[in-house]
Design a protein around this motif. Sequence first.
Motif, mmCIF file in Angstrom:
data_model
loop_
_atom_site.group_PDB
_atom_site.id
_atom_site.type_symbol
_atom_site.label_atom_id
_atom_site.label_comp_id
_atom_site.label_asym_id
_atom_site.label_seq_id
_atom_site.Cartn_x
_atom_site.Cartn_y
_atom_site.Cartn_z
ATOM 1 N N ALA A 1 3.152 15.625 -9.379
ATOM 2 C CA ALA A 1 2.361 14.883 -10.015
ATOM 3 C C ALA A 1 0.964 15.786 -10.012
ATOM 4 C CB ALA A 1 2.169 13.510 -9.687
ATOM 5 N N LYS A 2 0.468 16.301 -8.660
ATOM 6 C CA LYS A 2 -0.883 16.915 -8.609
ATOM 7 C C LYS A 2 -0.679 18.005 -9.166
ATOM 8 C CE LYS A 2 -3.609 18.680 -4.189
ATOM 9 N NZ LYS A 2 -3.461 18.285 -3.301
ATOM 10 N N GLU A 3 0.337 19.439 -9.369
ATOM 11 C CA GLU A 3 0.487 20.243 -9.374
ATOM 12 C C GLU A 3 0.359 20.509 -11.277
ATOM 13 O OE1 GLU A 3 3.803 21.932 -8.126
ATOM 14 O OE2 GLU A 3 3.113 22.379 -6.162
ATOM 15 N N ALA A 4 1.414 19.233 -11.831
ATOM 16 C CA ALA A 4 1.254 19.125 -13.384
ATOM 17 C C ALA A 4 0.452 18.621 -14.149
ATOM 18 C CB ALA A 4 2.322 18.128 -13.262
ATOM 19 N N GLY A 5 -1.235 18.337 -13.412
ATOM 20 C CA GLY A 5 -2.049 18.012 -14.801
ATOM 21 C C GLY A 5 -2.390 16.396 -14.209
ATOM 22 N N SER A 6 -3.660 16.057 -14.975
ATOM 23 C CA SER A 6 -3.881 14.484 -15.502
ATOM 24 C C SER A 6 -4.044 14.329 -16.294
ATOM 25 C CB SER A 6 -4.796 14.489 -14.100
ATOM 26 O OG SER A 6 -6.034 15.011 -14.813
ATOM 27 N N PHE B 1 1.203 -1.165 -0.349
ATOM 28 C CA PHE B 1 0.328 -0.359 0.028
ATOM 29 C C PHE B 1 0.881 1.217 0.591
ATOM 30 C CE2 PHE B 1 -2.949 2.882 1.709
ATOM 31 C CZ PHE B 1 -4.039 3.189 1.300
ATOM 32 N N GLN B 2 2.094 1.116 0.634
ATOM 33 C CA GLN B 2 3.069 2.125 0.624
ATOM 34 C C GLN B 2 3.713 2.717 -1.197
ATOM 35 O OE1 GLN B 2 5.256 0.523 3.832
ATOM 36 N NE2 GLN B 2 4.126 1.955 5.369
ATOM 37 N N SER B 3 3.470 2.002 -1.897
ATOM 38 C CA SER B 3 3.780 2.039 -3.128
ATOM 39 C C SER B 3 3.658 3.626 -3.730
ATOM 40 C CB SER B 3 3.566 1.148 -4.177
ATOM 41 O OG SER B 3 3.824 1.770 -5.768
ATOM 42 N N PHE B 4 4.123 4.712 -3.276
ATOM 43 C CA PHE B 4 4.277 6.281 -4.087
ATOM 44 C C PHE B 4 3.892 6.232 -5.341
ATOM 45 C CE2 PHE B 4 8.913 5.422 -3.726
ATOM 46 C CZ PHE B 4 9.043 6.385 -5.437
ATOM 47 N N GLN B 5 4.493 5.379 -6.034
ATOM 48 C CA GLN B 5 4.237 5.111 -7.633
ATOM 49 C C GLN B 5 3.198 4.947 -7.614
ATOM 50 O OE1 GLN B 5 7.952 4.533 -10.261
ATOM 51 N NE2 GLN B 5 8.098 2.552 -9.465
ATOM 52 N N MET B 6 2.200 3.628 -7.263
ATOM 53 C CA MET B 6 1.346 3.933 -7.589
ATOM 54 C C MET B 6 0.319 4.668 -7.519
ATOM 55 S SD MET B 6 -1.465 1.877 -8.474
ATOM 56 C CE MET B 6 -0.786 -0.197 -8.350
ATOM 57 N N ARG B 7 0.131 5.510 -5.962
ATOM 58 C CA ARG B 7 -0.222 6.886 -5.632
ATOM 59 C C ARG B 7 0.219 7.884 -6.749
ATOM 60 N NH1 ARG B 7 -1.125 3.285 -1.790
ATOM 61 N NH2 ARG B 7 -2.712 2.861 -3.881
ATOM 62 N N GLU B 8 1.393 7.612 -6.943
ATOM 63 C CA GLU B 8 1.704 8.906 -8.014
ATOM 64 C C GLU B 8 0.811 9.222 -10.073
ATOM 65 O OE1 GLU B 8 5.646 11.074 -10.354
ATOM 66 O OE2 GLU B 8 5.698 8.874 -9.245
ATOM 67 N N MET B 9 1.042 7.434 -9.563
ATOM 68 C CA MET B 9 -0.227 7.673 -11.271
ATOM 69 C C MET B 9 -1.037 6.992 -11.089
ATOM 70 S SD MET B 9 -0.763 2.853 -12.685
ATOM 71 C CE MET B 9 1.346 2.713 -12.153
ATOM 72 N N GLU B 10 -2.359 6.835 -9.515
ATOM 73 C CA GLU B 10 -3.731 7.182 -9.871
ATOM 74 C C GLU B 10 -4.048 8.586 -9.940
ATOM 75 O OE1 GLU B 10 -4.418 4.347 -6.183
ATOM 76 O OE2 GLU B 10 -3.931 6.312 -5.576
ATOM 77 N N THR B 11 -2.635 9.851 -9.332
ATOM 78 C CA THR B 11 -2.779 11.083 -9.385
ATOM 79 C C THR B 11 -2.898 11.461 -10.745
ATOM 80 O OG1 THR B 11 -1.720 11.935 -7.454
ATOM 81 C CG2 THR B 11 -1.531 13.443 -9.322
ATOM 82 N N LEU B 12 -1.763 11.479 -11.982
ATOM 83 C CA LEU B 12 -2.160 11.258 -13.100
ATOM 84 C C LEU B 12 -3.209 10.833 -13.551
ATOM 85 C CD1 LEU B 12 0.014 12.570 -15.311
ATOM 86 C CD2 LEU B 12 1.296 9.861 -15.234
#
Length: 307
Positions: free
Chosen positions: A172-177, A121-132
């Motif tokens: 990632a949040k600031e870059a838009g999706s 659950f701590q995979s930050f790349q997965m969270r980054e992917m969700e944001t993207l």
Amino acid sequence: MSEKKQVTYWDYLKLDKLLSLQSGVWDESNADNVSVDELHFIIVHQTFELWFKLILAELRLSKDKLSTSYVPEETVPYVVHHLNRVTEIFRAATHNWQVMETLAPQDFLEFRSGLGTASGFQSFQMREMETLLGLDEAQRMQHGHRDPVKILTEFSDKDPASLYITERLQKAKEAGSLRDALHNWLYRTPIHGSFPDNPEDDKNIDAFLEGYIKNQEKAAEEHIQQVLADQGNAQEAILRQRYEVGNKYGRDFLYGVDVPEQERARTKRMRAAVLFIESYRDLPLLAWPRLLLDKVAELEEKLVLFR
């Protein structure tokens, strides 16, 4: 002038470093001491994270291509190609779970205690992917009634790695999706030659939608009459109620009744664009836009299956 060094396979892939990164939790200085079962566990998860790295690169590329104020026709097949790669990566990653399942629970317990509170659950790349991909913060699955992103970033002052994660997720949040880029592309789609900046555009969109709705109502009535001719009038009331409900739902959806009022005009135009592309998918000019929409839907499906 010095002679250029010949590049080898192992140099190019930095295999000496790569193969030394599976030391586990017991002896970080020696990857050779890790058990075969723990080696299996580490490699499967490292493989996931390497796939995630490529997925993020592909999604950023696709987002950037669709984010321009004007998207050339030849860009759409290019984006489809890269989204298709993401889809195939998720397909391959899903099959990796079959490899993971060869680890018996009792063998996992041999080294699980050393992982402490560590979790996939701590995979930050997965969270980054969700944001993207455009997942809204309010839609995130809650973990222990807390925002999973905050769980990852709350140790920023204590752990340099956590600070790095915080910066990446914020960027990632600031870059838009990709979702925003796709919506903007759909919003700008010309419908029967009408563009958003056309003073008559809203009237043109309404005319297109009403024409579609009338055709659907006509098809529904023809079906009702066919059923009545075959089976009699006993089911007429039920049939008409069923179609009335369906037609109302379709109209409300196309006109964006399900979104806040301030978003309805934009939503209506985006949904009209999807309908326009689908309705004229056989035209060469719209074949690739239709494939792009299909590929986005397929990507979401493969992501759900992976998770």
